[in-house]
Design a protein around this motif. Structure first.
Motif, PDB file in Angstrom:
ATOM      1  N   ALA A  82       0.833  -1.202   0.000  1.00  0.00           N
ATOM      2  CA  ALA A  82       0.000   0.000   0.000  1.00  0.00           C
ATOM      3  C   ALA A  82       0.867   1.250   0.000  1.00  0.00           C
ATOM      4  O   ALA A  82       1.902   1.304   0.656  1.00  0.00           O
ATOM      5  N   ARG A  83       0.411   2.244  -0.744  1.00  0.00           N
ATOM      6  CA  ARG A  83       1.112   3.527  -0.784  1.00  0.00           C
ATOM      7  C   ARG A  83       0.182   4.615  -0.269  1.00  0.00           C
ATOM      8  O   ARG A  83      -1.022   4.577  -0.510  1.00  0.00           O
ATOM      9  N   PHE A  89       2.601   9.503  -3.091  1.00  0.00           N
ATOM     10  CA  PHE A  89       2.687   8.073  -3.369  1.00  0.00           C
ATOM     11  C   PHE A  89       3.855   7.417  -2.638  1.00  0.00           C
ATOM     12  O   PHE A  89       4.716   6.773  -3.238  1.00  0.00           O
ATOM     13  N   ALA A  90       3.886   7.610  -1.330  1.00  0.00           N
ATOM     14  CA  ALA A  90       5.004   7.119  -0.529  1.00  0.00           C
ATOM     15  C   ALA A  90       4.738   5.704  -0.033  1.00  0.00           C
ATOM     16  O   ALA A  90       3.663   5.416   0.492  1.00  0.00           O
ATOM     17  N   ASN A  91       5.740   4.841  -0.192  1.00  0.00           N
ATOM     18  CA  ASN A  91       5.656   3.513   0.398  1.00  0.00           C
ATOM     19  C   ASN A  91       6.171   3.592   1.836  1.00  0.00           C
ATOM     20  O   ASN A  91       6.463   4.677   2.347  1.00  0.00           O
TER      21      ASN A  91
END
Length: 182
Positions: free
Chosen positions: A2-3, A60-62
């Protein structure tokens, strides 16, 4: 995996602090001095000044990118606290077998007669850090939390005992308090 689509954090700038940001290089100036730090390794984090606040943004960071994002925010907050109040670590000198003498000499802390050794043990003091010896206490102060903590760790590590029973030989110098200076 998930991001997170969008993350934004605002860090307020106190009145007596100036912050300059040039290409992810941040310079924080305050009453106690200046700290400079380079965050150019964080390619996915935007750092900018907006309405008297430092604004961090990422898209959109993991999981790893979020960790970097929050770590940078904590570093900036620590820099602001450092230039306003400073950081202080307190260490206690514990000696049960031999009387230990600790003194500051230039950019080193000399620990003499530790466990009866002839040669003094040495611990490096990093640039911009002040060390005072007051009786059985050692006080480490400065504006950069990383340098203050590393200097305290150097002093503690210099008196590490090997090949002896820790329950009997409790001699050493130990960190017992850390935080903002008053």
């Amino acid at each position: 995996m998930a991001r997170t689509v969008y993350l934004r954090q605002e860090i307020p700038i106190p009145e007596n602090v100036r912050i300059e940001i040039v290409n992810k290089k941040i310079k924080v100036s305050g009453p106690k001095g200046d700290i400079e730090r380079d965050f150019s390794f964080a390619y996915n984090v935007l750092i900018k000044l907006e309405n008297g606040k430092v604004v961090l943004e990422t898209f959109f960071a993991n999981r790893k990118q979020k960790a970097v994002f929050y770590a940078i925010a904590s570093h900036i907050e620590n820099m602001i606290i450092g230039v306003i109040k400073g950081w202080r670590y307190k260490l206690k000198i514990v000696s049960t077998h031999f009387p230990v003498t600790v003194k500051v000499s230039g950019n080193e802390v000399l620990i003499e007669n530790f466990l009866g050794e002839k040669a003094p043990r040495r611990a490096k003091i990093l640039e911009g850090v002040k060390v005072k010896v007051e009786g059985k206490d050692i006080i480490v102060e400065g504006i950069d939390i990383e340098k203050v903590a590393q200097t305290a760790a150097n002093i503690e590590k210099a008196t590490r005992i090997r090949d002896k029973d820790r329950r009997v030989f409790v001699d050493g110098i130990y960190i017992y308090e850390s935080g903002e200076a008053e």
